[in-house]
Design a protein around this motif. Structure first.
Motif, PDB file in Angstrom:
ATOM      1  N   VAL A  16       0.857  -1.192   0.000  1.00 21.28           N
ATOM      2  CA  VAL A  16       0.000   0.000   0.000  1.00 21.28           C
ATOM      3  C   VAL A  16       0.887   1.233   0.000  1.00 21.28           C
ATOM      4  O   VAL A  16       2.073   1.172   0.342  1.00 21.28           O
ATOM      5  CB  VAL A  16      -0.938   0.043   1.234  1.00 21.28           C
ATOM      6  CG1 VAL A  16      -1.724  -1.237   1.392  1.00 21.28           C
ATOM      7  CG2 VAL A  16      -0.169   0.360   2.509  1.00 21.28           C
ATOM      8  N   VAL A  17       0.290   2.357  -0.364  1.00 20.39           N
ATOM      9  CA  VAL A  17       0.932   3.646  -0.178  1.00 20.39           C
ATOM     10  C   VAL A  17      -0.132   4.593   0.365  1.00 20.39           C
ATOM     11  O   VAL A  17      -1.285   4.552  -0.068  1.00 20.39           O
ATOM     12  CB  VAL A  17       1.564   4.184  -1.482  1.00 20.39           C
ATOM     13  CG1 VAL A  17       0.504   4.422  -2.566  1.00 20.39           C
ATOM     14  CG2 VAL A  17       2.360   5.448  -1.216  1.00 20.39           C
ATOM     15  N   VAL A  18       0.243   5.402   1.343  1.00 21.24           N
ATOM     16  CA  VAL A  18      -0.668   6.380   1.929  1.00 21.24           C
ATOM     17  C   VAL A  18      -0.314   7.746   1.346  1.00 21.24           C
ATOM     18  O   VAL A  18       0.837   8.192   1.476  1.00 21.24           O
ATOM     19  CB  VAL A  18      -0.546   6.414   3.465  1.00 21.24           C
ATOM     20  CG1 VAL A  18      -1.547   7.409   4.059  1.00 21.24           C
ATOM     21  CG2 VAL A  18      -0.761   5.027   4.050  1.00 21.24           C
ATOM     22  N   LEU A  19      -1.275   8.382   0.702  1.00 21.26           N
ATOM     23  CA  LEU A  19      -1.020   9.648   0.024  1.00 21.26           C
ATOM     24  C   LEU A  19      -1.892  10.763   0.589  1.00 21.26           C
ATOM     25  O   LEU A  19      -3.013  10.515   1.047  1.00 21.26           O
ATOM     26  CB  LEU A  19      -1.294   9.504  -1.475  1.00 21.26           C
ATOM     27  CG  LEU A  19      -0.358   8.585  -2.260  1.00 21.26           C
ATOM     28  CD1 LEU A  19      -0.746   8.574  -3.735  1.00 21.26           C
ATOM     29  CD2 LEU A  19       1.096   9.007  -2.101  1.00 21.26           C
ATOM     30  N   PRO A  20      -1.394  12.007   0.520  1.00 19.36           N
ATOM     31  CA  PRO A  20      -2.165  13.146   1.039  1.00 19.36           C
ATOM     32  C   PRO A  20      -3.150  13.685   0.010  1.00 19.36           C
ATOM     33  O   PRO A  20      -3.168  14.883  -0.300  1.00 19.36           O
ATOM     34  CB  PRO A  20      -1.067  14.173   1.345  1.00 19.36           C
ATOM     35  CG  PRO A  20      -0.037  13.916   0.296  1.00 19.36           C
ATOM     36  CD  PRO A  20      -0.045  12.413   0.085  1.00 19.36           C
ATOM     37  N   MET A  21      -3.965  12.798  -0.527  1.00 21.14           N
ATOM     38  CA  MET A  21      -4.987  13.187  -1.494  1.00 21.14           C
ATOM     39  C   MET A  21      -6.239  12.373  -1.208  1.00 21.14           C
ATOM     40  O   MET A  21      -6.149  11.243  -0.721  1.00 21.14           O
ATOM     41  CB  MET A  21      -4.529  12.922  -2.932  1.00 21.14           C
ATOM     42  CG  MET A  21      -3.256  13.609  -3.340  1.00 21.14           C
ATOM     43  SD  MET A  21      -2.903  13.439  -5.104  1.00 21.14           S
ATOM     44  CE  MET A  21      -2.691  11.661  -5.232  1.00 21.14           C
ATOM     45  N   CYS A  22      -7.393  12.940  -1.531  1.00 21.87           N
ATOM     46  CA  CYS A  22      -8.634  12.186  -1.390  1.00 21.87           C
ATOM     47  C   CYS A  22      -8.775  11.197  -2.545  1.00 21.87           C
ATOM     48  O   CYS A  22      -7.943  11.149  -3.455  1.00 21.87           O
ATOM     49  CB  CYS A  22      -9.822  13.141  -1.308  1.00 21.87           C
ATOM     50  SG  CYS A  22      -9.799  14.169   0.169  1.00 21.87           S
ATOM     51  N   PRO A  44      -9.228  13.332   9.896  1.00 18.00           N
ATOM     52  CA  PRO A  44      -9.688  14.426   9.043  1.00 18.00           C
ATOM     53  C   PRO A  44      -9.525  14.110   7.556  1.00 18.00           C
ATOM     54  O   PRO A  44      -8.676  13.301   7.158  1.00 18.00           O
ATOM     55  CB  PRO A  44      -8.783  15.597   9.453  1.00 18.00           C
ATOM     56  CG  PRO A  44      -8.381  15.276  10.856  1.00 18.00           C
ATOM     57  CD  PRO A  44      -8.252  13.780  10.895  1.00 18.00           C
ATOM     58  N   VAL A  45     -10.340  14.769   6.735  1.00 14.93           N
ATOM     59  CA  VAL A  45     -10.287  14.592   5.283  1.00 14.93           C
ATOM     60  C   VAL A  45      -8.901  14.971   4.751  1.00 14.93           C
ATOM     61  O   VAL A  45      -8.279  15.928   5.230  1.00 14.93           O
ATOM     62  CB  VAL A  45     -11.362  15.463   4.607  1.00 14.93           C
ATOM     63  CG1 VAL A  45     -11.167  15.490   3.089  1.00 14.93           C
ATOM     64  CG2 VAL A  45     -12.754  14.956   4.955  1.00 14.93           C
ATOM     65  N   SER A  67     -10.493   5.755   1.173  1.00 11.02           N
ATOM     66  CA  SER A  67     -10.317   7.006   1.895  1.00 11.02           C
ATOM     67  C   SER A  67      -9.853   6.743   3.318  1.00 11.02           C
ATOM     68  O   SER A  67     -10.278   5.777   3.952  1.00 11.02           O
ATOM     69  CB  SER A  67     -11.654   7.767   1.905  1.00 11.02           C
ATOM     70  OG  SER A  67     -11.650   8.784   2.870  1.00 11.02           O
ATOM     71  N   THR A  68      -8.989   7.627   3.839  1.00  8.32           N
ATOM     72  CA  THR A  68      -8.586   7.483   5.240  1.00  8.32           C
ATOM     73  C   THR A  68      -9.662   8.020   6.179  1.00  8.32           C
ATOM     74  O   THR A  68      -9.948   7.415   7.207  1.00  8.32           O
ATOM     75  CB  THR A  68      -7.257   8.222   5.505  1.00  8.32           C
ATOM     76  OG1 THR A  68      -7.361   9.584   5.107  1.00  8.32           O
ATOM     77  CG2 THR A  68      -6.111   7.550   4.776  1.00  8.32           C
ATOM     78  N   ASP A  69     -10.284   9.150   5.819  1.00  7.28           N
ATOM     79  CA  ASP A  69     -11.255   9.745   6.748  1.00  7.28           C
ATOM     80  C   ASP A  69     -12.507   8.888   6.895  1.00  7.28           C
ATOM     81  O   ASP A  69     -13.050   8.735   7.987  1.00  7.28           O
ATOM     82  CB  ASP A  69     -11.621  11.170   6.323  1.00  7.28           C
ATOM     83  CG  ASP A  69     -12.335  11.234   4.989  1.00  7.28           C
ATOM     84  OD1 ASP A  69     -13.569  11.380   4.966  1.00  7.28           O
ATOM     85  OD2 ASP A  69     -11.663  11.146   3.938  1.00  7.28           O
TER      86      ASP A  69
END
Length: 409
Positions: A77-83, A228-229, A220-222
């Motif tokens: 996986v990769v966690v990215l700062p985008m929705c 937070p979104v 989505s993480t949120d």
């Protein structure tokens, strides 16, 4: 461990992690360098050893969380700062062929982000309409097969399906779609925006990996982890796919969504996450049962949508013809009941140059207006109790309001 926090550090570069506001420095835990390097968002940043380590740990925890939820086949996986919408665009640009004359086959789901993501990536979209079976809108596999035969596999860039959606739409039949994609060697991307909170959904995705082809799932993480979104988890059960996506991300990335997820998953722990999954499943049964009682009392019904494990709908057919049902949704919102949506199934809407009839209902001809609701992770029983009371009083108030409004002759 980040260089901007070293005692006596002398920074003579263009980016040295200097933060003017002490409030902002505190808010970001003095992690100012972000994550990744210009050539790879998952690469270790020498100036940010601490942030890089935190990012690596968060990736492992996120992968474990997906596995706990039922996606056992996940490899990376990769966690990215985008929705999810922008993340889908990045995925399309990363793993799809550069020939923009090829089409993306998209199973219709009336939410704008996915369609905009395809358009932003520069691909033409072919909308695969669903079909109504009982009260549900389900994947029309014959229509999908027909489009593959019409355009030919060589002219198709990818198939995009959705596994988390508002009823009456059911999650796409991703096992059968994955088998089709494997047979025809077509890239298959799953928009699983808030599906991690459903073990049934994650087990289905896992089975799709086992029996067919799934290149990427996006979540989505949120919506899944109560942060937070601003972040997403892109996952794959195939070797090398996540590396290609990470290497295509231009520049460094904000570490804020990664830090949020890191703190949250540490706080939850395995047992805490499993407890939340259990509570959501229990609350879904309770919430739906309560709404069935309310529906009977007000002359409506909860429609049969057995394949959607997160959302359900209540008919809105007992009101006088000509009633402005959207007003009911507004009245609920004004009473601080958020998330419930009234869908009238009327009119048309244009999204990305494509006109959709009955937009919001996921189908051109869905027969009945309805109120759609969802039982999401973290929902409390007290919220179910309060919504039940509020819905009853709001419907009564809406009936009085509608009675006063002159009806068209």
């Amino acid at each position: 461990m980040d260089s901007n926090n070293f005692m006596g550090n002398v920074g003579v570069g263009e980016r040295e992690g200097r933060v003017f506001s002490s409030l902002i420095r505190s808010r970001h835990f003095s992690l100012a360098h972000g994550i990744g390097r210009s050539g790879d968002v998952s690469e270790v940043q020498p100036k940010a050893a601490g942030s890089s380590l935190l990012t690596t740990i968060t990736r492992h925890m996120a992968r474990h969380a997906l596995s706990i939820a039922g996606f056992k086949k996940v490899k990376d996986v990769v966690v990215l700062p985008m929705c999810t919408g922008m993340s889908l665009t990045l995925v399309l640009l990363s793993i799809l062929p550069q020939d923009r004359s090829k089409k993306v086959l998209w199973c219709r789901c009336d939410q704008k982000s996915c369609l905009k993501a395809i358009q932003t990536a520069g691909f033409d979209v072919c909308v695969i309409e669903g079909k109504i079976v009982g009260d549900e809108v389900v994947t029309d596999l014959e229509a999908l097969k027909g489009s593959i035969e019409k355009y030919g596999p060589a002219s198709i860039a990818a198939v995009i399906t959705t596994t988390s959606c508002f009823a009456p739409r059911a999650p796409d039949r991703v096992i059968e779609v994955a088998q089709l994609c494997k047979t025809h060697e077509i890239i298959h991307i799953i928009n699983n925006a808030y599906g991690v909170q459903s073990r049934r959904t994650m087990a289905t995705i896992n089975q799709a990996h086992s029996q067919g082809r799934v290149d990427v799932t996006i979540q989505s993480t949120d919506k899944n982890f109560m942060v937070p979104v601003g972040g997403c988890v892109i996952a794959s059960g195939m070797d090398g796919v996540i590396d290609r996506i990470a290497k295509s991300y231009p520049g460094r990335a904000s570490s804020s969504p990664v830090v949020d997820l890191f703190i949250t998953l540490l706080s939850m722990g395995k047992e805490g996450f499993e407890k939340l999954l259990n509570q959501r499943e229990e609350n879904f049964v309770l919430f739906k049962s309560r709404m069935e009682t309310v529906a009977r009392d007000i002359g409506e019904s909860v429609l049969s949508t057995p394949h959607n494990p997160i959302s359900f709908v209540m008919s809105l057919t007992s009101f006088p013809e000509g009633s402005d049902l959207n007003q009911l949704g507004s009245m609920l919102y004004a009473r601080h009941c958020t998330g419930a949506r009234v869908v009238t199934c009327k009119g048309t809407k244009e999204v990305c140059g494509i006109r959709f009839k009955g937009y919001g209902s996921h189908h051109d001809n869905y027969p009945n207006p309805y109120l759609t609701m969802a039982c999401a992770i973290g929902m409390e029983k007290s919220e179910i109790d309060e919504f039940e009371k509020m819905l009853v009083t709001t419907v009564a108030a809406f009936r009085k309001f509608s009675a006063k409004v002159p009806q068209p002759s």
